[in-house]
Design a protein around this motif. Structure first.
Motif, PDB file in Angstrom:
ATOM      1  N   LYS A  30       0.810  -1.216   0.000  1.00 49.60           N
ATOM      2  CA  LYS A  30       0.000   0.000   0.000  1.00 49.60           C
ATOM      3  C   LYS A  30       0.845   1.268   0.000  1.00 49.60           C
ATOM      4  O   LYS A  30       0.473   2.274  -0.587  1.00 49.60           O
ATOM      5  N   PHE A  31       1.955   1.252   0.719  1.00 53.16           N
ATOM      6  CA  PHE A  31       2.878   2.382   0.771  1.00 53.16           C
ATOM      7  C   PHE A  31       4.298   1.829   0.755  1.00 53.16           C
ATOM      8  O   PHE A  31       4.544   0.724   1.233  1.00 53.16           O
ATOM      9  N   TYR A  32       5.234   2.598   0.223  1.00 49.25           N
ATOM     10  CA  TYR A  32       6.630   2.181   0.311  1.00 49.25           C
ATOM     11  C   TYR A  32       7.541   3.400   0.237  1.00 49.25           C
ATOM     12  O   TYR A  32       7.185   4.441  -0.321  1.00 49.25           O
ATOM     13  N   GLY A  33       8.720   3.267   0.831  1.00 48.43           N
ATOM     14  CA  GLY A  33       9.721   4.321   0.800  1.00 48.43           C
ATOM     15  C   GLY A  33      11.057   3.734   0.389  1.00 48.43           C
ATOM     16  O   GLY A  33      11.412   2.629   0.813  1.00 48.43           O
ATOM     17  N   LEU A  34      11.803   4.448  -0.444  1.00 49.10           N
ATOM     18  CA  LEU A  34      13.060   3.935  -0.984  1.00 49.10           C
ATOM     19  C   LEU A  34      14.245   4.779  -0.531  1.00 49.10           C
ATOM     20  O   LEU A  34      14.224   6.005  -0.650  1.00 49.10           O
ATOM     21  N   TYR A  35      15.249   4.126   0.012  1.00 47.59           N
ATOM     22  CA  TYR A  35      16.537   4.728   0.354  1.00 47.59           C
ATOM     23  C   TYR A  35      16.389   5.931   1.284  1.00 47.59           C
ATOM     24  O   TYR A  35      16.942   6.994   1.039  1.00 47.59           O
ATOM     25  N   PHE A 131       8.438  -1.418   2.768  1.00 46.18           N
ATOM     26  CA  PHE A 131       7.259  -1.720   1.961  1.00 46.18           C
ATOM     27  C   PHE A 131       6.134  -2.120   2.916  1.00 46.18           C
ATOM     28  O   PHE A 131       6.230  -3.135   3.607  1.00 46.18           O
ATOM     29  N   GLY A 132       5.077  -1.309   2.971  1.00 48.92           N
ATOM     30  CA  GLY A 132       4.014  -1.514   3.942  1.00 48.92           C
ATOM     31  C   GLY A 132       2.776  -2.159   3.348  1.00 48.92           C
ATOM     32  O   GLY A 132       2.335  -1.791   2.255  1.00 48.92           O
ATOM     33  N   PHE A 133       2.190  -3.106   4.087  1.00 50.71           N
ATOM     34  CA  PHE A 133       0.993  -3.823   3.645  1.00 50.71           C
ATOM     35  C   PHE A 133      -0.286  -3.258   4.244  1.00 50.71           C
ATOM     36  O   PHE A 133      -1.377  -3.728   3.925  1.00 50.71           O
ATOM     37  N   MET A 134      -0.179  -2.264   5.127  1.00 55.36           N
ATOM     38  CA  MET A 134      -1.342  -1.762   5.842  1.00 55.36           C
ATOM     39  C   MET A 134      -1.930  -0.536   5.147  1.00 55.36           C
ATOM     40  O   MET A 134      -1.207   0.393   4.783  1.00 55.36           O
ATOM     41  N   GLU A 135      -3.256  -0.542   5.003  1.00 54.27           N
ATOM     42  CA  GLU A 135      -3.969   0.609   4.454  1.00 54.27           C
ATOM     43  C   GLU A 135      -4.361   1.521   5.606  1.00 54.27           C
ATOM     44  O   GLU A 135      -4.350   1.124   6.773  1.00 54.27           O
ATOM     45  N   VAL A 136      -4.679   2.759   5.307  1.00 52.36           N
ATOM     46  CA  VAL A 136      -5.081   3.717   6.328  1.00 52.36           C
ATOM     47  C   VAL A 136      -6.449   4.265   5.960  1.00 52.36           C
ATOM     48  O   VAL A 136      -6.801   4.340   4.778  1.00 52.36           O
ATOM     49  N   ASP A 137      -7.227   4.610   6.976  1.00 52.52           N
ATOM     50  CA  ASP A 137      -8.552   5.157   6.703  1.00 52.52           C
ATOM     51  C   ASP A 137      -8.423   6.517   6.033  1.00 52.52           C
ATOM     52  O   ASP A 137      -7.461   7.245   6.227  1.00 52.52           O
ATOM     53  N   LYS A 138      -9.407   6.858   5.211  1.00 56.97           N
ATOM     54  CA  LYS A 138      -9.363   8.113   4.467  1.00 56.97           C
ATOM     55  C   LYS A 138      -9.582   9.298   5.398  1.00 56.97           C
ATOM     56  O   LYS A 138     -10.342   9.229   6.351  1.00 56.97           O
ATOM     57  N   PRO A 153      -1.834   7.601  12.595  1.00 58.07           N
ATOM     58  CA  PRO A 153      -2.909   7.030  11.769  1.00 58.07           C
ATOM     59  C   PRO A 153      -3.322   5.644  12.247  1.00 58.07           C
ATOM     60  O   PRO A 153      -2.570   4.949  12.921  1.00 58.07           O
ATOM     61  N   ARG A 154      -4.532   5.263  11.888  1.00 56.88           N
ATOM     62  CA  ARG A 154      -5.026   3.925  12.210  1.00 56.88           C
ATOM     63  C   ARG A 154      -4.748   3.021  11.010  1.00 56.88           C
ATOM     64  O   ARG A 154      -5.364   3.155   9.953  1.00 56.88           O
ATOM     65  N   TRP A 155      -3.797   2.088  11.184  1.00 59.34           N
ATOM     66  CA  TRP A 155      -3.428   1.184  10.107  1.00 59.34           C
ATOM     67  C   TRP A 155      -4.303  -0.058  10.163  1.00 59.34           C
ATOM     68  O   TRP A 155      -4.605  -0.576  11.227  1.00 59.34           O
ATOM     69  N   GLU A 156      -4.694  -0.562   9.002  1.00 62.44           N
ATOM     70  CA  GLU A 156      -5.563  -1.730   8.928  1.00 62.44           C
ATOM     71  C   GLU A 156      -5.146  -2.613   7.762  1.00 62.44           C
ATOM     72  O   GLU A 156      -4.957  -2.133   6.643  1.00 62.44           O
ATOM     73  N   PHE A 157      -4.978  -3.899   8.051  1.00 58.23           N
ATOM     74  CA  PHE A 157      -4.664  -4.842   6.983  1.00 58.23           C
ATOM     75  C   PHE A 157      -5.958  -5.365   6.382  1.00 58.23           C
ATOM     76  O   PHE A 157      -6.791  -5.938   7.080  1.00 58.23           O
TER      77      PHE A 157
END
Length: 202
Positions: A30-35, A131-138, A153-157
């Motif tokens: 769902k989200f990722y950050g590089l370097y 690399f994140g697998f959790m979505e966040v509420d809008k 934030p409230r993370w939810e798989f």
């Protein structure tokens, strides 16, 4: 990262600064950050601050709204990560969030990185990708009340098909370990019942 406010454009309408929904299935990541740089992290504040693409909005932005405030805290994300040395060589790959008998809900990415920052290999890495697998509420990033939610934030798989978070974490971690063979990983990847195929050599 400093992003200057957009100049107002009378021909464009105001937009709500919320995440742009991807077309179709967005996949497990769902989200990722590089370097990212280790020395820029606010470790004591437990903050992995980033500016997610697609959340910035476009069009006319209020003159008194500073887009540099659009920072979101990814400390509590769960997924996989890679540590690199100064030459961008991967030295360690791991997972964050795997639930075991001795853990309640698993650790977050920020917790795992902070552990490595203080561990035996603390001087062996300076950059990391996650690399994140959790979505966040809008939520609307433009309103003042949401500033606290961006930093907590409230993370939810959200499971897809028969998948579950534990299986995803173990599988992706195994791919990183077996693919990169980082020097600080003492064990191989947990590939479960996957069958190893050796190359045919005539």
């Amino acid at each position: 990262m400093n992003i200057a406010p957009d100049a107002p454009d009378e021909n464009e309408e105001d937009v709500v600064l919320t995440r742009e929904e991807p077309a179709g299935d967005s996949g497990f990541i769902k989200f990722y950050g590089l370097y990212w740089r280790k020395d820029l992290i606010e470790w004591n504040a437990r903050q992995l601050l980033g500016q997610p693409g697609g959340w910035m909005g476009k069009g006319k932005v209020a003159a008194n709204f500073d887009r540099r405030k659009l920072q979101m805290n990814f400390w509590g994300q769960k997924g996989v990560y890679v540590l690199y040395d100064d030459s961008l060589h991967p030295v360690y790959a791991g997972q964050a969030g795997l639930t075991r008998r001795d853990s309640a809900g698993g650790q977050a990415i920020g917790d795992r990185l902070n552990m490595h920052r203080q561990g035996v290999y603390r001087n062996g890495w300076s950059l990391f990708s996650w690399f994140g697998f959790m979505e966040v509420d809008k939520f609307n990033l433009k309103t003042e009340k949401d500033e606290a939610r961006r930093l907590s934030p409230r993370w939810e798989f959200k499971a897809q098909g028969e998948s579950n978070l534990n299986l995803l974490l173990a599988s992706f971690e195994a791919i990183l370990i077996e693919g990169f063979a980082p020097r600080f990983n003492a064990r191989g990847g947990d590939l479960k019942k996957a069958v190893l195929v050796n190359q045919f050599e005539n």
